[in-house]
Scaffold this motif. Structure first.
Motif, PDB file in Angstrom:
ATOM      1  N   ARG A 173      11.882  -0.534   8.494  1.00 20.95           N
ATOM      2  CA  ARG A 173      11.871  -0.249   7.057  1.00 20.95           C
ATOM      3  C   ARG A 173      12.680  -1.276   6.272  1.00 20.95           C
ATOM      4  O   ARG A 173      12.197  -1.775   5.253  1.00 20.95           O
ATOM      5  CB  ARG A 173      12.344   1.193   6.806  1.00 20.95           C
ATOM      6  N   PRO A 174      13.911  -1.622   6.705  1.00 13.52           N
ATOM      7  CA  PRO A 174      14.613  -2.719   6.044  1.00 13.52           C
ATOM      8  C   PRO A 174      13.851  -4.043   6.094  1.00 13.52           C
ATOM      9  O   PRO A 174      13.853  -4.804   5.120  1.00 13.52           O
ATOM     10  CB  PRO A 174      15.935  -2.810   6.817  1.00 13.52           C
ATOM     11  N   VAL A 175      13.195  -4.310   7.219  1.00 19.85           N
ATOM     12  CA  VAL A 175      12.406  -5.540   7.345  1.00 19.85           C
ATOM     13  C   VAL A 175      11.312  -5.565   6.281  1.00 19.85           C
ATOM     14  O   VAL A 175      11.108  -6.577   5.590  1.00 19.85           O
ATOM     15  CB  VAL A 175      11.800  -5.662   8.757  1.00 19.85           C
ATOM     16  N   ILE A 176      10.614  -4.464   6.136  1.00 21.34           N
ATOM     17  CA  ILE A 176       9.538  -4.392   5.142  1.00 21.34           C
ATOM     18  C   ILE A 176      10.102  -4.537   3.734  1.00 21.34           C
ATOM     19  O   ILE A 176       9.520  -5.233   2.883  1.00 21.34           O
ATOM     20  CB  ILE A 176       8.760  -3.073   5.302  1.00 21.34           C
ATOM     21  N   ALA A 177      11.230  -3.899   3.472  1.00 23.28           N
ATOM     22  CA  ALA A 177      11.852  -4.014   2.143  1.00 23.28           C
ATOM     23  C   ALA A 177      12.182  -5.468   1.817  1.00 23.28           C
ATOM     24  O   ALA A 177      11.894  -5.957   0.712  1.00 23.28           O
ATOM     25  CB  ALA A 177      13.110  -3.154   2.075  1.00 23.28           C
ATOM     26  N   LEU A 178      12.762  -6.167   2.760  1.00 18.97           N
ATOM     27  CA  LEU A 178      13.171  -7.554   2.530  1.00 18.97           C
ATOM     28  C   LEU A 178      11.963  -8.486   2.398  1.00 18.97           C
ATOM     29  O   LEU A 178      11.939  -9.369   1.531  1.00 18.97           O
ATOM     30  CB  LEU A 178      14.079  -8.016   3.666  1.00 18.97           C
ATOM     31  N   LEU A 179      10.965  -8.289   3.245  1.00 22.01           N
ATOM     32  CA  LEU A 179       9.764  -9.128   3.167  1.00 22.01           C
ATOM     33  C   LEU A 179       9.024  -8.900   1.849  1.00 22.01           C
ATOM     34  O   LEU A 179       8.551  -9.855   1.216  1.00 22.01           O
ATOM     35  CB  LEU A 179       8.837  -8.843   4.343  1.00 22.01           C
ATOM     36  N   CYS A 180       8.919  -7.648   1.428  1.00 17.60           N
ATOM     37  CA  CYS A 180       8.246  -7.357   0.153  1.00 17.60           C
ATOM     38  C   CYS A 180       8.993  -7.992  -1.004  1.00 17.60           C
ATOM     39  O   CYS A 180       8.376  -8.538  -1.930  1.00 17.60           O
ATOM     40  CB  CYS A 180       8.143  -5.838  -0.060  1.00 17.60           C
ATOM     41  N   SER A 181      10.318  -7.928  -0.960  1.00 20.68           N
ATOM     42  CA  SER A 181      11.100  -8.509  -2.057  1.00 20.68           C
ATOM     43  C   SER A 181      10.858 -10.015  -2.161  1.00 20.68           C
ATOM     44  O   SER A 181      10.694 -10.561  -3.256  1.00 20.68           O
ATOM     45  CB  SER A 181      12.594  -8.215  -1.872  1.00 20.68           C
ATOM     46  N   LYS A 182      10.801 -10.680  -1.024  1.00 20.15           N
ATOM     47  CA  LYS A 182      10.561 -12.123  -1.041  1.00 20.15           C
ATOM     48  C   LYS A 182       9.118 -12.452  -1.426  1.00 20.15           C
ATOM     49  O   LYS A 182       8.853 -13.453  -2.099  1.00 20.15           O
ATOM     50  CB  LYS A 182      10.899 -12.714   0.335  1.00 20.15           C
ATOM     51  N   ALA A 183       8.192 -11.591  -1.016  1.00 21.17           N
ATOM     52  CA  ALA A 183       6.784 -11.838  -1.330  1.00 21.17           C
ATOM     53  C   ALA A 183       6.493 -11.741  -2.819  1.00 21.17           C
ATOM     54  O   ALA A 183       5.589 -12.414  -3.326  1.00 21.17           O
ATOM     55  CB  ALA A 183       5.896 -10.844  -0.569  1.00 21.17           C
ATOM     56  N   ILE A 184       7.257 -10.913  -3.539  1.00 19.69           N
ATOM     57  CA  ILE A 184       7.008 -10.754  -4.984  1.00 19.69           C
ATOM     58  C   ILE A 184       8.062 -11.443  -5.841  1.00 19.69           C
ATOM     59  O   ILE A 184       8.032 -11.336  -7.068  1.00 19.69           O
ATOM     60  CB  ILE A 184       6.907  -9.263  -5.376  1.00 19.69           C
ATOM     61  N   GLY A 185       8.991 -12.154  -5.207  1.00 19.49           N
ATOM     62  CA  GLY A 185       9.952 -12.953  -5.954  1.00 19.49           C
ATOM     63  C   GLY A 185      11.167 -12.211  -6.454  1.00 19.49           C
ATOM     64  O   GLY A 185      11.857 -12.668  -7.373  1.00 19.49           O
ATOM     65  N   LEU A 186      11.479 -11.064  -5.845  1.00 21.48           N
ATOM     66  CA  LEU A 186      12.675 -10.312  -6.237  1.00 21.48           C
ATOM     67  C   LEU A 186      13.902 -10.925  -5.583  1.00 21.48           C
ATOM     68  O   LEU A 186      13.866 -11.314  -4.411  1.00 21.48           O
ATOM     69  CB  LEU A 186      12.534  -8.841  -5.811  1.00 21.48           C
ATOM     70  N   ASN A 187      15.000 -10.975  -6.326  1.00 23.71           N
ATOM     71  CA  ASN A 187      16.267 -11.453  -5.786  1.00 23.71           C
ATOM     72  C   ASN A 187      16.616 -10.638  -4.537  1.00 23.71           C
ATOM     73  O   ASN A 187      16.730  -9.417  -4.596  1.00 23.71           O
ATOM     74  CB  ASN A 187      17.370 -11.298  -6.840  1.00 23.71           C
ATOM     75  N   THR A 188      16.786 -11.309  -3.415  1.00 26.08           N
ATOM     76  CA  THR A 188      17.000 -10.615  -2.148  1.00 26.08           C
ATOM     77  C   THR A 188      18.262  -9.768  -2.158  1.00 26.08           C
ATOM     78  O   THR A 188      18.330  -8.717  -1.530  1.00 26.08           O
ATOM     79  CB  THR A 188      17.074 -11.619  -0.986  1.00 26.08           C
TER      80      THR A 188
END
Length: 323
Positions: free
Chosen positions: A48-63
């Motif tokens: 779940r953390p992995v998905i959260a971090l990957l999604c944030s990077k995929a849409i350009g959210l500050n990690t």
């Protein structure tokens, strides 16, 4: 892209997540910290953390903003595991003795409650009412899912539709809340929010279907728990549902009795033979693959990047994993 390569993309952020999770166990009550560290140090895929971090990077959210989501999501997941293991009387989790076997039922339940409340303290610091609403709804539905699963125990007449409802409640909803929270933090438009939400929902469903598949086929060492636990607990999961729908009257009677009155590995051996006769495990794998394809399709609107590729590969791996 292998799972190791996917994790390498965000290894620095995952290290920060681990650090921030351990920082949550600073209670003046020693037992809280002991149980918390025991659970965290026993590992886990932290999917779940992995998905959260990957999604944030995929849409350009500050990690950095996504780290808190990754932390509180993993804490909620950890709390549910503590409670689940008590309810299911599980002996092993991730290849190690479960917390309730080490510290007792009362300690596991109460520390699980502590972890739940810590997760909501982190949410409050984000100052986002929409995220608090999504997560409070999600945790409520997870609890409903666990109660529903409890009610469905020793009931061989569960339909596939009812099964999907249960796994959405108890598993997929938290994945969905994870990806939705990232979209909210990013102030994504409705199209992007829907894409993220659906990705979480369908990859969560995929993971649970495969978990239920692995309960009958993986070795104890690979999955970190005893094979056949679901059957021994009287749980009617998808392999059983499929086999029962094709079984002869005699086989159906055996399945019903195996679920109604769980006993021993004698039931497990014969149950697997019935699965093989009707290709039930192959059906379950195909069902999981269909769910993973829905997850991949959901994020087709997101701009191409290595992180989107990682999310796509993660969905594929989720439906083909063997542990």
């Amino acid at each position: 892209m292998t799972l190791s390569e996917i994790y390498d993309l965000i290894k620095n952020e995952l290290s920060l997540v681990d650090k921030k999770i351990l920082e949550q166990f600073t209670s003046k009550v020693l037992l809280v910290n002991q149980v918390g560290h025991y659970i965290v140090n026993n590992g886990g895929k932290k999917i779940r953390p992995v998905i959260a971090l990957l999604c944030s990077k995929a849409i350009g959210l500050n990690t950095f903003k996504a780290l808190d989501v990754a932390v509180f999501i993993e804490l909620i997941h950890t709390a549910t595991l503590l409670h689940d293991d008590v309810v299911d009387e599980s002996v092993l989790r991730r290849g190690e003795q479960t917390a309730h076997k080490t510290f007792g039922n009362a300690a596991s339940i109460l520390v699980g409650d502590y972890i739940y409340t810590r997760s909501f303290q982190i949410m409050a610091n984000l100052d986002s009412l929409p995220i608090i609403k999504i997560m409070s709804d999600a945790t409520n539905i997870i609890a409903e899912g666990e109660v529903l699963q409890l009610m469905n125990c020793n009931n061989p007449e569960i339909t596939e539709s009812e099964y999907i409802d249960v796994i959405y409640f108890k598993t997929a909803r938290l994945f969905e809340a994870t990806t939705s929270s990232i979209g909210i933090l990013n102030k994504s438009n409705n199209i992007e929010l829907e894409a993220l939400r659906d990705y979480g929902k369908y990859i969560g469903t995929t993971f649970q279907i495969i978990d239920d598949y692995l309960d009958y086929v993986a070795s104890d060492e690979r999955i970190g728990k005893r094979i056949g636990d679901d059957l021994n607990e009287g749980k009617t999961t998808l392999p059983v549902i499929h086999a029962r729908s094709h079984a002869s009257p005699e086989e159906k009677e055996f399945i019903d009795q195996a679920i109604l009155k769980p006993s021993s590995n004698t039931n497990l051996t014969k149950m697997i033979q019935i699965f093989e006769k009707y290709n039930s495990l192959e059906y379950v794998k195909e069902r999981a693959k269909n769910e993973s394809q829905k997850a991949i399709q959901a994020i087709s609107i997101i701009q191409d990047s290595v992180y989107k590729d990682a999310l796509i590969n993660l969905a594929k791996l989720a439906s083909s994993r063997e542990y």
